[in-house]
Scaffold this motif. Structure first.
Motif, PDB file in Angstrom:
ATOM      1  N   GLN A 623      24.362   4.984  23.450  1.00 17.93           N
ATOM      2  CA  GLN A 623      22.898   5.009  23.384  1.00 17.93           C
ATOM      3  C   GLN A 623      22.296   5.126  24.784  1.00 17.93           C
ATOM      4  N   PRO A 624      21.072   5.671  24.871  1.00 12.44           N
ATOM      5  CA  PRO A 624      20.173   6.098  23.799  1.00 12.44           C
ATOM      6  C   PRO A 624      20.571   7.440  23.198  1.00 12.44           C
ATOM      7  N   SER A 625      20.152   7.649  21.946  1.00 13.06           N
ATOM      8  CA  SER A 625      20.478   8.877  21.229  1.00 13.06           C
ATOM      9  C   SER A 625      19.272   9.308  20.406  1.00 13.06           C
ATOM     10  N   VAL A 626      19.142  10.627  20.256  1.00 14.73           N
ATOM     11  CA  VAL A 626      18.064  11.217  19.461  1.00 14.73           C
ATOM     12  C   VAL A 626      18.706  12.103  18.401  1.00 14.73           C
ATOM     13  N   VAL A 627      18.320  11.890  17.142  1.00 17.62           N
ATOM     14  CA  VAL A 627      18.779  12.727  16.029  1.00 17.62           C
ATOM     15  C   VAL A 627      17.615  13.637  15.658  1.00 17.62           C
ATOM     16  N   TRP A 628      17.791  14.932  15.865  1.00 19.34           N
ATOM     17  CA  TRP A 628      16.707  15.898  15.683  1.00 19.34           C
ATOM     18  C   TRP A 628      16.943  16.702  14.411  1.00 19.34           C
ATOM     19  N   ILE A 629      15.902  16.799  13.583  1.00 17.85           N
ATOM     20  CA  ILE A 629      15.938  17.614  12.367  1.00 17.85           C
ATOM     21  C   ILE A 629      14.809  18.636  12.472  1.00 17.85           C
ATOM     22  N   GLY A 630      15.151  19.874  12.782  1.00 19.79           N
ATOM     23  CA  GLY A 630      14.157  20.940  12.845  1.00 19.79           C
ATOM     24  C   GLY A 630      13.896  21.523  11.461  1.00 19.79           C
ATOM     25  N   ASP A 631      12.694  22.047  11.252  1.00 18.44           N
ATOM     26  CA  ASP A 631      12.293  22.566   9.929  1.00 18.44           C
ATOM     27  C   ASP A 631      12.598  21.542   8.844  1.00 18.44           C
ATOM     28  N   THR A 632      12.187  20.318   9.116  1.00 13.74           N
ATOM     29  CA  THR A 632      12.563  19.219   8.221  1.00 13.74           C
ATOM     30  C   THR A 632      11.914  19.325   6.851  1.00 13.74           C
ATOM     31  N   GLU A 633      10.866  20.142   6.703  1.00  9.88           N
ATOM     32  CA  GLU A 633      10.234  20.273   5.382  1.00  9.88           C
ATOM     33  C   GLU A 633      11.167  20.932   4.374  1.00  9.88           C
ATOM     34  N   ARG A 634      12.194  21.666   4.841  1.00 15.04           N
ATOM     35  CA  ARG A 634      13.140  22.310   3.929  1.00 15.04           C
ATOM     36  C   ARG A 634      13.992  21.285   3.195  1.00 15.04           C
ATOM     37  N   MET A 635      14.191  20.125   3.809  1.00 14.91           N
ATOM     38  CA  MET A 635      14.956  19.064   3.140  1.00 14.91           C
ATOM     39  C   MET A 635      14.138  18.380   2.044  1.00 14.91           C
ATOM     40  N   PHE A 636      12.816  18.416   2.186  1.00 14.73           N
ATOM     41  CA  PHE A 636      11.941  17.698   1.254  1.00 14.73           C
ATOM     42  C   PHE A 636      11.086  18.668   0.436  1.00 14.73           C
ATOM     43  N   SER A 637      11.547  19.899   0.252  1.00 11.23           N
ATOM     44  CA  SER A 637      10.743  20.897  -0.452  1.00 11.23           C
ATOM     45  C   SER A 637      10.541  20.494  -1.912  1.00 11.23           C
ATOM     46  N   LYS A 638       9.465  21.003  -2.510  1.00  8.69           N
ATOM     47  CA  LYS A 638       9.064  20.582  -3.853  1.00  8.69           C
ATOM     48  C   LYS A 638       9.846  21.298  -4.947  1.00  8.69           C
ATOM     49  N   GLY A 639      10.191  22.558  -4.744  1.00  6.62           N
ATOM     50  CA  GLY A 639      10.836  23.337  -5.796  1.00  6.62           C
ATOM     51  C   GLY A 639      12.288  22.955  -6.007  1.00  6.62           C
ATOM     52  N   ALA A 640      12.911  23.646  -6.962  1.00  3.09           N
ATOM     53  CA  ALA A 640      14.327  23.419  -7.254  1.00  3.09           C
ATOM     54  C   ALA A 640      15.172  24.022  -6.135  1.00  3.09           C
ATOM     55  N   PRO A 641      16.307  23.375  -5.806  1.00  2.00           N
ATOM     56  CA  PRO A 641      17.154  23.893  -4.724  1.00  2.00           C
ATOM     57  C   PRO A 641      17.798  25.217  -5.102  1.00  2.00           C
ATOM     58  N   THR A 674      10.805  17.869  13.262  1.00  2.00           N
ATOM     59  CA  THR A 674       9.780  18.845  13.645  1.00  2.00           C
ATOM     60  C   THR A 674       9.549  19.773  12.466  1.00  2.00           C
ATOM     61  N   THR A 675       8.305  20.126  12.244  1.00  2.00           N
ATOM     62  CA  THR A 675       7.968  21.008  11.134  1.00  2.00           C
ATOM     63  C   THR A 675       6.707  21.790  11.461  1.00  2.00           C
ATOM     64  N   SER A 676       6.680  23.039  10.988  1.00  2.00           N
ATOM     65  CA  SER A 676       5.475  23.867  11.115  1.00  2.00           C
ATOM     66  C   SER A 676       4.784  24.075   9.767  1.00  2.00           C
ATOM     67  N   ARG A 677       5.407  23.565   8.679  1.00  2.00           N
ATOM     68  CA  ARG A 677       4.805  23.683   7.348  1.00  2.00           C
ATOM     69  C   ARG A 677       4.986  22.368   6.585  1.00  2.00           C
ATOM     70  N   PRO A 678       4.303  21.305   6.992  1.00  2.13           N
ATOM     71  CA  PRO A 678       4.496  20.016   6.306  1.00  2.13           C
ATOM     72  C   PRO A 678       3.931  20.009   4.891  1.00  2.13           C
ATOM     73  N   PHE A 679       3.006  20.905   4.605  1.00  3.34           N
ATOM     74  CA  PHE A 679       2.388  20.926   3.272  1.00  3.34           C
ATOM     75  C   PHE A 679       3.326  21.480   2.214  1.00  3.34           C
ATOM     76  N   ASP A 680       4.497  22.040   2.599  1.00  7.79           N
ATOM     77  CA  ASP A 680       5.483  22.516   1.625  1.00  7.79           C
ATOM     78  C   ASP A 680       6.430  21.412   1.174  1.00  7.79           C
ATOM     79  N   ALA A 681       6.325  20.219   1.780  1.00  9.10           N
ATOM     80  CA  ALA A 681       7.278  19.140   1.508  1.00  9.10           C
ATOM     81  C   ALA A 681       6.716  18.178   0.474  1.00  9.10           C
ATOM     82  N   ASN A 682       7.618  17.404  -0.117  1.00 12.88           N
ATOM     83  CA  ASN A 682       7.235  16.321  -1.024  1.00 12.88           C
ATOM     84  C   ASN A 682       6.769  15.147  -0.169  1.00 12.88           C
TER      85      ASN A 682
END
Length: 791
Positions: A623-641, A674-682
């Motif tokens: 430590q210290p450590s940073v775990v980065w998730i880019g385009d994170t809205e894709r993990m929480f998207s509303k539609g079916a995978p 980080t996300t550029s489209r948070p409104f696509d996520a649940n």
């Protein structure tokens, strides 16, 4: 500046801190009903603590005395933590991360730049050697794995080798010929002087020559003396202010010499600490041992006199005999029990009376709830600040620093610190002796044979109890973590790097994220609106929630814990740059869990759990450590995978809450999305994972143009790419035309225009505004409708 300057700065800051602590005792502990008054109190305290933070950081960075640096560091961590606590209260009071402080700044005669969060340099300096070795190790792993390309080594042809040798040989012959001609010239000069001596010289000319030399020497001595007296009068007669014959600037040379001095003094102090510890062990060891034995024996005798039996010896996990002295005396415990019984009886009798009185008051007033007003929450850092303040007043306030020219350590302070370690070492030895002695006394007096007052067999049975390996349940594989338990950190580190999950950090600082204050936003906030935050406010939030807790262990353990952070904004506003800036300022490792990066790696739920355990184990250890998730809205998207990779990303999103629960206050691990489209996520699961959400705006006109500032986006990137500014390049026009475009668009335009060929043509063909406008027209701006969706 000389060391005395920073000692004075430290003293002034400590006096301000003492006044601030007194003010907190008087104002913050009293309930306040006026909301505006509370806002003003918190904002004023926030700004004043920031000023102390800036002064203490400068003093800690430039002081040489190691013990003084440790004292300043203790207070510095306390001030950082207190700033975070006040920020939490301000956010809870206003329900907003950004605050309007223009009026407070004007009252305190401060400028907006004074509320910038300084980044302490010791975050990286103290572990610089370890970080450099780790960076080199990661570079070798990535190079062997094929993620990096080694610079090709061009072989030299025979003709090129002959040419290099010829050039070197001709240069050697030229130097030899020049030296030969110099010798001839000096010999001729000596011969001419001998001839002049033979003819003699006019006495008047000789006297004039002697007078000239003597008067010049006298005047130089007077000038040096006057200059030295002036420096003494100004308090600047220090070797740190003298620029040597080197080519480096004075501040760079002073910093390099200071770093060397700190390293040498640290090595000397480590040797001195060891010698002092050995000296204390030999001189006071026997006395400490006898005192501990007498105290433990006296405590056992008193406990048997009160309870009728000898107590059990505290186990090593609870601190051994140290727990005996932490616990209260048996008589005190009995007194407290009786006092509690009496208090319970009084409460039972008085509750009914209080209820009746409250009901009567409520009926008369016609109210059911009484608003007690705002009150400051409990603090974990006020005790640290009080301790640091009292330590300064006892040891450093009245110390004469003028005689301490070498800034050497204080032996008495070292002995005071080492005495505690020596006592702890001796206490372990005493515990072993006293435990055996207690068993013998129990067996002889009370007839007890076991260590816990039972039979030996039952006592041993309880003592030998160990953790069992859980068998896998039905349908479950063998525990996947058992394979990780046997592996070293280096092997896990290497696997994560080879899989592309551990990546190199780009060397960017938080100050490289350019932007300036916009007062119009604060005017909107005064009307009750919530505009987009400005870029300086984004820098402040990233420093408060990301950099300061990761950089200091004390701050992370005691400050309001922020485990996850989400950076939201249009594409190109610098979200990825901020992630790398957090890692650069704190020296953190960077793990990349972007959905596109983990595609095809560790498929299945068990493999994902093992991957997260690997990251958590390496992140905690290094430590210290940073775990980065880019385009994170894709993990929480509303539609079916769609597809196996998206299913795997959804599984990872469900495991993230468990991952965050495994992060404790002592673990400096931060999850950044980080996300550029948070409104696509649940948004339900999205907001449960990320504690703090920071909205990042596009650059405003002041940031793009910045006529009265040293750095503006267009000017900075053009000069950084090798361009030159002329009258044909209108930066004001570029700033007006680029309204709605992000920093990424501007960087891409500058790199597109300033190619290698264009840089070569710049001397005869200066840069024009039309070149950048033509390239900028190929990009799509961030329209107002898209910006409103973020709000």
């Amino acid at each position: 500046f000389p060391t005395s300057t920073y000692i004075k700065l430290w003293a002034d800051t400590q006096r301000e801190l003492d006044t601030m602590l007194q003010r907190e005792r008087d104002e913050f502990l009293q309930p306040q009903k006026d909301r505006e008054k509370v806002k003003k109190m918190l904002a004023t305290a926030y700004i004043q603590y920031l000023e102390m933070f800036r002064c203490l950081e400068s003093a800690h960075d430039y002081l040489i005395h190691q013990q003084k640096r440790a004292a300043v560091r203790h207070v510095l961590d306390g001030v950082m933590g207190r700033i975070l606590e006040i920020k939490r209260e301000m956010v809870a009071l206003e329900s907003c991360e950004c605050h309007c402080m223009d009026g407070i700044l004007m009252d305190l005669k401060r400028v907006p730049e004074d509320i910038e969060i300084p980044i302490p340099k010791y975050f990286v300096k103290e572990n610089l050697r370890i970080l450099q070795e780790r960076e080199q190790y990661l570079h070798e792993i990535l190079l062997n794995a094929g993620f990096l390309e080694q610079e090709p080594v061009m072989a030299m042809t025979l003709e090129e080798g002959i040419k290099v040798i010829q050039v070197a040989e001709r240069a050697r012959q030229g130097r030899a010929r020049a030296a030969f001609m110099r010798r001839i010239y000096l010999e001729e000069k000596r011969q001419s002087k001998k001839q002049e001596k033979g003819t003699g010289k006019n006495p008047d000319d000789a006297a004039t020559c002697i007078q000239k030399v003597w008067r010049g020497y006298c005047q130089r001595m007077k000038t040096e003396k006057l200059r030295e007296e002036e420096m003494i009068f100004l308090g600047m007669n220090s070797s740190e202010m003298i620029n040597g014959t080197g080519s480096l600037p004075p501040d760079v040379e002073a910093r390099i010499s200071l770093q060397k001095a700190n390293v040498l003094r640290g090595e000397v102090q480590e040797r001195e600490d060891f010698s002092f510890r050995q000296e204390l062990r030999e001189a006071e060891g026997s006395h400490i041992k006898e005192t501990l034995q007498d105290q433990i024996t006296q405590c056992f005798v008193e406990c048997r006199h009160i309870t009728g039996r000898f107590p059990d010896y505290p186990p090593e996990k609870t601190g051994g005999s140290k727990a005996i002295f932490i616990e209260k005396h048996p008589e005190q415990v009995a007194e407290e029990l009786t006092a509690k019984k009496e208090a319970v009886e009084k409460e039972k009798n008085g509750k009914e009376e209080d209820k009746e009185a409250k009901l009567q008051k409520a009926r008369k007033a016609g109210k059911q709830v009484v608003d007690e007003g705002w009150k400051m929450g409990p603090s974990n850092f006020l005790s640290i600040l009080e301790e640091g303040n009292s330590q300064y007043q006892v040891f450093w306030e009245n110390r004469d620093n003028r005689s301490d020219f070498l800034q050497d350590h204080d032996p008495e302070l070292i002995k005071r610190e080492e005495r505690e370690e020596v006592e702890e070492e001796i206490r372990v030895q005493v515990d072993e002796v006293m435990q055996e002695k207690l068993l013998k006394v129990k067996q002889a007096v009370d007839g007890e044979t076991g260590p816990h007052g039972k039979k030996a067999g039952k006592g041993d049975k309880g003592g030998k109890k160990k953790e069992r390996h859980r068998k896998p349940r039905k349908g479950e594989h063998e525990n996947p973590m058992m394979s990780l338990a046997c592996r070293t950190i280096d092997s896990l580190y290497q696997e994560l790097a080879e899989e592309g999950l551990l990546i190199q950090v780009k060397n960017v600082n938080l100050s490289d994220y350019i932007g300036y204050y916009d007062c119009l936003r604060n005017i909107l906030r005064e009307t009750g609106a919530q505009p987009m935050p400005s870029i300086p406010e984004v820098r402040q939030l990233v420093a408060l929630y990301g950099i300061l807790p990761l950089g200091s262990q004390t701050v992370h353990e005691n400050a309001p814990l922020v485990k996850s952070l989400l950076l939201v904004g249009p594409a190109g506003v610098g979200k990825k740059m901020l992630v790398h800036a957090i890692c650069t300022e704190t020296g953190a490792n960077l793990f990349n869990l972007t959905p596109s990066n983990i595609a095809g790696k560790y498929p299945g739920r068990d493999a994902l759990i093992m991957m997260l355990h690997m990251i958590l184990k390496v992140g905690k250890e290094l430590q210290p450590s940073v775990v980065w998730i880019g385009d994170t809205e894709r993990m929480f998207s509303k539609g079916a995978p769609k597809g196996e990779d998206e299913v795997n990303s959804r599984r990872l999103a469900k495991l993230l809450p468990q991952f965050l629960r495994a992060v404790k206050p002592k673990d400096r691990v931060l999850l950044v999305g980080t996300t550029s489209r948070p409104f696509d996520a649940n948004l339900g699961l999205f907001c449960r994972v990320y504690q703090k959400i920071i909205l990042i705006p596009k650059p405003d006109y002041l940031t793009r143009f910045g006529k009265y500032f040293n750095q503006a986006l267009w000017k900075h990137y053009i000069l950084q790419s090798g361009g030159t500014l002329t009258k044909l390049l209108n930066l004001n026009c570029l700033a007006q035309v680029s309204d709605g475009f992000t920093q990424g668009h501007i960087v891409d335009v500058v790199h597109t225009v300033l190619t290698e060929l264009r840089l070569l043509q710049m001397a005869r063909k200066p840069l024009r505004t039309a070149e950048f406008v033509t390239s900028l027209a190929r990009h799509d701006p961030v329209y107002r409708e898209e910006e409103e969706t973020f709000q």
